[in-house]
Design a protein around this motif. Sequence first.
Motif, PDB file in Angstrom:
ATOM      1  N   MET A   1     -17.225   5.778 -59.765  1.00  0.00           N
ATOM      2  CA  MET A   1     -16.430   4.552 -60.455  1.00  0.00           C
ATOM      3  C   MET A   1     -15.499   4.143 -59.302  1.00  0.00           C
ATOM      4  N   LEU A   2     -15.717   2.716 -59.030  1.00  0.00           N
ATOM      5  CA  LEU A   2     -14.887   2.112 -58.091  1.00  0.00           C
ATOM      6  C   LEU A   2     -13.775   1.373 -58.855  1.00  0.00           C
ATOM      7  N   ILE A   3     -12.591   1.390 -58.452  1.00  0.00           N
ATOM      8  CA  ILE A   3     -11.517   0.716 -59.119  1.00  0.00           C
ATOM      9  C   ILE A   3     -10.843  -0.004 -57.981  1.00  0.00           C
ATOM     10  N   ALA A   4     -11.095  -1.407 -57.815  1.00  0.00           N
ATOM     11  CA  ALA A   4     -10.612  -2.252 -56.815  1.00  0.00           C
ATOM     12  C   ALA A   4      -9.639  -3.345 -57.346  1.00  0.00           C
ATOM     13  N   THR A   5      -8.553  -3.515 -56.491  1.00  0.00           N
ATOM     14  CA  THR A   5      -7.739  -4.653 -56.648  1.00  0.00           C
ATOM     15  C   THR A   5      -7.211  -5.628 -55.706  1.00  0.00           C
ATOM     16  N   SER A   6      -7.680  -6.798 -56.117  1.00  0.00           N
ATOM     17  CA  SER A   6      -6.891  -7.792 -55.079  1.00  0.00           C
ATOM     18  C   SER A   6      -5.658  -8.553 -55.475  1.00  0.00           C
ATOM     19  N   LEU A   7      -4.658  -8.426 -54.532  1.00  0.00           N
ATOM     20  CA  LEU A   7      -3.426  -8.924 -54.727  1.00  0.00           C
ATOM     21  C   LEU A   7      -3.311 -10.522 -54.803  1.00  0.00           C
ATOM     22  N   ARG A  21       2.361   1.975 -51.882  1.00  0.00           N
ATOM     23  CA  ARG A  21       2.951   3.291 -51.839  1.00  0.00           C
ATOM     24  C   ARG A  21       2.794   3.592 -53.263  1.00  0.00           C
ATOM     25  N   SER A  22       2.912   3.042 -54.331  1.00  0.00           N
ATOM     26  CA  SER A  22       2.902   3.366 -55.638  1.00  0.00           C
ATOM     27  C   SER A  22       1.451   3.709 -56.000  1.00  0.00           C
ATOM     28  N   VAL A  23       0.363   3.069 -55.460  1.00  0.00           N
ATOM     29  CA  VAL A  23      -1.094   3.464 -55.704  1.00  0.00           C
ATOM     30  C   VAL A  23      -1.438   4.572 -54.870  1.00  0.00           C
ATOM     31  N   ALA A  24      -0.755   4.798 -53.874  1.00  0.00           N
ATOM     32  CA  ALA A  24      -1.076   6.058 -52.871  1.00  0.00           C
ATOM     33  C   ALA A  24      -0.521   7.156 -53.862  1.00  0.00           C
ATOM     34  N   GLU A 223     -22.973   0.758 -67.598  1.00  0.00           N
ATOM     35  CA  GLU A 223     -23.370  -0.514 -67.158  1.00  0.00           C
ATOM     36  C   GLU A 223     -22.902  -0.977 -66.055  1.00  0.00           C
ATOM     37  N   ALA A 224     -21.587  -0.805 -65.880  1.00  0.00           N
ATOM     38  CA  ALA A 224     -20.696  -1.204 -64.911  1.00  0.00           C
ATOM     39  C   ALA A 224     -20.290   0.011 -64.110  1.00  0.00           C
ATOM     40  N   ASP A 225     -20.227  -0.014 -62.777  1.00  0.00           N
ATOM     41  CA  ASP A 225     -19.721   1.146 -61.904  1.00  0.00           C
ATOM     42  C   ASP A 225     -18.143   0.956 -61.773  1.00  0.00           C
ATOM     43  N   GLY A 226     -17.245   0.434 -62.306  1.00  0.00           N
ATOM     44  CA  GLY A 226     -16.003   0.186 -62.286  1.00  0.00           C
ATOM     45  C   GLY A 226     -15.510  -1.088 -62.481  1.00  0.00           C
ATOM     46  N   LEU A 227     -14.490  -1.431 -62.152  1.00  0.00           N
ATOM     47  CA  LEU A 227     -13.567  -2.794 -62.466  1.00  0.00           C
ATOM     48  C   LEU A 227     -12.905  -3.250 -61.030  1.00  0.00           C
ATOM     49  N   PHE A 228     -12.833  -4.601 -61.203  1.00  0.00           N
ATOM     50  CA  PHE A 228     -12.156  -5.439 -60.073  1.00  0.00           C
ATOM     51  C   PHE A 228     -10.930  -6.082 -60.979  1.00  0.00           C
ATOM     52  N   LEU A 229      -9.821  -5.424 -60.600  1.00  0.00           N
ATOM     53  CA  LEU A 229      -8.557  -5.763 -61.213  1.00  0.00           C
ATOM     54  C   LEU A 229      -7.705  -7.018 -60.579  1.00  0.00           C
ATOM     55  N   GLY A 230      -7.101  -7.868 -61.301  1.00  0.00           N
ATOM     56  CA  GLY A 230      -6.071  -8.671 -60.875  1.00  0.00           C
ATOM     57  C   GLY A 230      -4.792  -8.563 -61.309  1.00  0.00           C
ATOM     58  N   ARG A 231      -4.145  -9.653 -61.784  1.00  0.00           N
ATOM     59  CA  ARG A 231      -2.527  -9.474 -62.203  1.00  0.00           C
ATOM     60  C   ARG A 231      -2.370  -8.267 -63.270  1.00  0.00           C
ATOM     61  N   PHE A 232      -3.189  -7.798 -63.936  1.00  0.00           N
ATOM     62  CA  PHE A 232      -2.954  -6.555 -64.646  1.00  0.00           C
ATOM     63  C   PHE A 232      -2.638  -5.542 -64.028  1.00  0.00           C
ATOM     64  N   ALA A 233      -3.079  -5.418 -62.784  1.00  0.00           N
ATOM     65  CA  ALA A 233      -2.710  -4.262 -61.766  1.00  0.00           C
ATOM     66  C   ALA A 233      -1.439  -4.410 -61.067  1.00  0.00           C
ATOM     67  N   HIS A 234      -0.741  -5.572 -61.236  1.00  0.00           N
ATOM     68  CA  HIS A 234       0.506  -5.630 -60.831  1.00  0.00           C
ATOM     69  C   HIS A 234       1.636  -4.386 -61.127  1.00  0.00           C
ATOM     70  N   ASP A 235       1.274  -4.111 -62.435  1.00  0.00           N
ATOM     71  CA  ASP A 235       2.054  -2.815 -62.737  1.00  0.00           C
ATOM     72  C   ASP A 235       1.392  -1.540 -62.313  1.00  0.00           C
ATOM     73  N   PRO A 236       1.926  -0.769 -61.446  1.00  0.00           N
ATOM     74  CA  PRO A 236       1.270   0.487 -61.118  1.00  0.00           C
ATOM     75  C   PRO A 236       0.891   1.358 -62.338  1.00  0.00           C
TER      76      PRO A 236
END
Length: 252
Positions: A1-7, A21-24, A223-236
């Motif tokens: 599963m790939l969870i990617a985020t574009s800021l 750093r929070s994601v790390a 059916e999807a191999d992961g998600l591409f997150l946007g503003r939802f991911a601003h909260d670690p």
Amino acid sequence: MLIATSLKMYFGYRQTLDWVRSVAEIARESPAVQAGGVELAVLPGFPALEGAASALRGTPVTYGAQNLAFADSGAFTGEVSGRMLAELGCTYVEIGHAERRSLFGETLDVVRAKTATAYRAGLTPILCVGETEKGDPGKAADICKGQIADALGDQDRTSGDKRLVVAYEPVWAIGAPAPAGADHIRAVCSGLKAFIAELTGIRGTIIYGGSARVGLLSQLAGEADGLFLGRFAHDPGAVRRIVDEAGDGHGQ
């Protein structure tokens, strides 16, 4: 599963690095990420790439850029080459997002040139595709297949497998209060998987973006191999919940 985020362009420099750093830390504490079952990828703004690389050193988190130039080098003021991104240790580069197409006039020719440039630099494209109007998933899949085929063009794919991450982002769902319906996403992603499986020399990963959030993966039935997150991911904390959901085997 790939969870990617574009800021995108929401954060400043220091805020970006604090978030990275929070994601790390999330990656260090996640058994699924440590075991390789879930990949976390972050795409900050250009100026923060080197700082992000430093913050992520020693973790399995990958990173990349939100854009690149259509050429390898030259007199292109303000542009950033794929070669420079590769030198910075980037794995991914986002190409063809709806905002780039609509706000900055990126045509199919530009998207095709950038995809080729990314491959020449050894980067994996996160190619954004999607229909503009809500409608039949079969028609949506056909539109996306055309965008994928056009982006790949006629470049040589016989020298070995090229990885391609396809981010299915229906334009009408980007920034919406809720994502596209799970049935719609499953149908489109299934069609894209079958299409990419038939392409010579391409190893595909399909992720969904467009108001993606916690609880969606469990509805997509693999059916999807992961998600591409946007503003939802601003909260670690939201990223942590998504990672936990992916690690629980939802969608696999």
